[in-house]
Design an enzyme around this catalytic site. Structure first.
Site, short mmCIF file in Angstrom:
data_model
loop_
_atom_site.label_atom_id
_atom_site.label_comp_id
_atom_site.label_asym_id
_atom_site.label_seq_id
_atom_site.Cartn_x
_atom_site.Cartn_y
_atom_site.Cartn_z
N ASP A 1 0.96 -1.14 -0.07
CA ASP A 1 0.16 -0.08 -0.07
C ASP A 1 0.70 1.11 0.01
O ASP A 1 2.12 1.21 0.36
CB ASP A 1 -0.79 0.04 1.30
N SER A 2 0.47 2.24 -0.28
CA SER A 2 1.40 3.72 -0.07
C SER A 2 1.30 3.98 1.23
O SER A 2 2.38 4.81 1.42
CB SER A 2 0.20 5.02 -0.81
N TYR B 1 -0.52 8.26 -2.78
CA TYR B 1 -0.76 8.03 -4.25
C TYR B 1 -1.76 8.70 -4.75
O TYR B 1 -1.59 9.12 -5.99
CB TYR B 1 -1.06 6.51 -4.51
N GLY B 2 -2.91 9.06 -4.23
CA GLY B 2 -4.13 9.52 -4.69
C GLY B 2 -4.08 10.72 -5.55
O GLY B 2 -4.86 10.39 -6.71
N CYS C 1 -4.45 -1.51 -1.81
CA CYS C 1 -4.75 0.01 -2.12
C CYS C 1 -5.58 0.14 -3.13
O CYS C 1 -5.59 -0.61 -4.18
CB CYS C 1 -3.31 0.36 -2.10
N ASN C 2 -6.69 0.75 -2.79
CA ASN C 2 -7.79 1.23 -3.96
C ASN C 2 -7.17 1.84 -5.14
O ASN C 2 -7.23 1.41 -6.25
CB ASN C 2 -8.85 1.82 -3.59
N THR C 3 -6.37 2.73 -4.81
CA THR C 3 -5.77 3.55 -5.79
C THR C 3 -4.59 2.82 -6.83
O THR C 3 -4.90 3.10 -8.05
CB THR C 3 -5.08 4.74 -5.10
N GLU D 1 -1.31 9.39 8.17
CA GLU D 1 0.06 9.00 7.88
C GLU D 1 0.70 9.92 8.83
O GLU D 1 1.91 9.63 9.35
CB GLU D 1 0.49 9.31 6.47
N CYS E 1 -10.99 3.24 0.19
CA CYS E 1 -9.45 3.57 0.54
C CYS E 1 -9.18 2.80 1.65
O CYS E 1 -9.93 2.89 2.81
CB CYS E 1 -9.24 5.20 0.50
N THR E 2 -8.01 1.77 1.67
CA THR E 2 -7.76 0.86 2.82
C THR E 2 -7.52 1.88 4.07
O THR E 2 -7.55 1.41 5.18
CB THR E 2 -6.90 0.02 2.61
N HIS E 3 -7.05 3.11 3.94
CA HIS E 3 -6.59 3.76 4.97
C HIS E 3 -8.04 4.36 5.73
O HIS E 3 -7.94 4.45 7.04
CB HIS E 3 -6.05 5.25 4.62
N1 DGL Z 1 -4.56 3.09 1.00
C1 DGL Z 1 -4.94 3.82 -0.45
C2 DGL Z 1 -6.01 3.27 -1.11
O1 DGL Z 1 -6.83 2.55 -0.65
C3 DGL Z 1 -4.58 5.27 -0.11
C4 DGL Z 1 -4.14 6.27 -1.37
C5 DGL Z 1 -3.36 7.23 -1.40
O2 DGL Z 1 -2.17 6.95 -1.07
O3 DGL Z 1 -3.74 8.22 -1.74
O4 DGL Z 1 -6.43 3.90 -2.14
#
Ligand code: DGL
Length: 259
Positions: free
Chosen positions: A10-11, A42-43, A73-75, A151, A183-185
């Protein structure tokens, strides 16, 4: 091969919500987890950047022997999973906003989706949305700034509460009865969201489904770990370690620095 670890990336620390589900369902499986926090979020960064990071993380995990990779990570999933599946031999599991379960759960056919800009602007998200949400109203909201606050260790801050209220109020005005955490966060926001949302709004998270899918794909590929050897769990970060360590309830020294 079956005793090799599962690779997860993940990011940042968000994918640990997926790691926890996988570890609970498959405790005999060893895991390698990458938090690519030096490059988070990442978004907002565009498809090319996200794809490049997904490739770097994938190759790193494959070099370390990963038998299957979970893009937690969805992104990264919505921007890179088809490329990864076409270019590497290991099976990939991705995570996408759970539009289908939300569409099936909603009683007034109005759902809200909170996700990153990278996810909401991806063609995979649009395809899934067209497929499962044709007859329902989908209220999309970019959760700009949420990943950064998590974060930075500011999950339970006033700043977070204000940000969330700004995102939720327009959705509530449109009468959503399901909120998809895209988003997993955002999984870590659940206790806060429960306080901010009316009781009738269901929160839809797909971590447990990802773990079940991981088990099914390991089984299908006959690479489920059936040995009695103790599993190992390794955590790597390209940047900060504090938030990861607090979620895992361990010392930061347990998290290995990576380039
Ligand atoms: N956990 C990432 C997701 O599910 C975070 C994306 C990001 O870093 O912006 O999209």
């Amino acid at each position: 091969m079956s005793t090799n670890p599962i690779g997860i990336f993940d990011s940042g620390a968000g994918g640990l919500s997926i790691w926890k589900e996988i570890n609970a369902l498959l405790p005999t499986e060893s895991t390698l987890y990458i938090s690519d926090s030096k490059y988070a979020p990442y978004g907002p960064k565009g498809k090319e950047f996200i794809l490049n990071r997904a490739i770097i993380n994938t190759e790193w995990l494959i070099d370390k022997g990963a038998k299957l990779i979970v893009v937690a990570c969805n992104t990264a999933t919505t921007n890179a999973i088809s490329y990864l599946r076409n270019h590497y031999d290991v099976p990939f599991i991705g995570i996408e906003p759970a539009i289908k379960p939300a569409a099936l759960t909603s009683t007034n056919n109005t759902i809200g989706i909170l996700a990153t800009k990278g996810t909401l602007s991806s063609s995979l998200f649009h395809k899934t949305s067209e497929r499962y949400a044709q007859h329902i109203t989908v209220v999309e909201q970019v959760g700009e700034g949420i990943v950064e606050l998590i974060e930075a260790g500011k999950l339970y801050s006033d700043e977070m509460k204000h940000l969330l209220l700004n995102f939720l109020n327009p959705m509530l005005e449109q009468q959503i009865d399901c909120l998809v955490l895209g988003c997993t966060h955002y999984h870590f926001l659940t206790p806060i969201l429960k306080k901010l949302l009316p009781n009738e709004v269901r929160i839809i998270d797909s971590g447990a489904a990802v773990a079940r899918q991981t088990k099914a794909i390991l089984d299908q590929n006959t690479i489920l770990n059936t040995s009695r050897e103790a599993a190992f769990y390794e955590f790597f970060s390209s940047g900060a370690k504090d938030v990861m360590a607090s979620i895992l309830d361990c010392e930061t020294s347990k998290i290995i620095q990576m380039p």
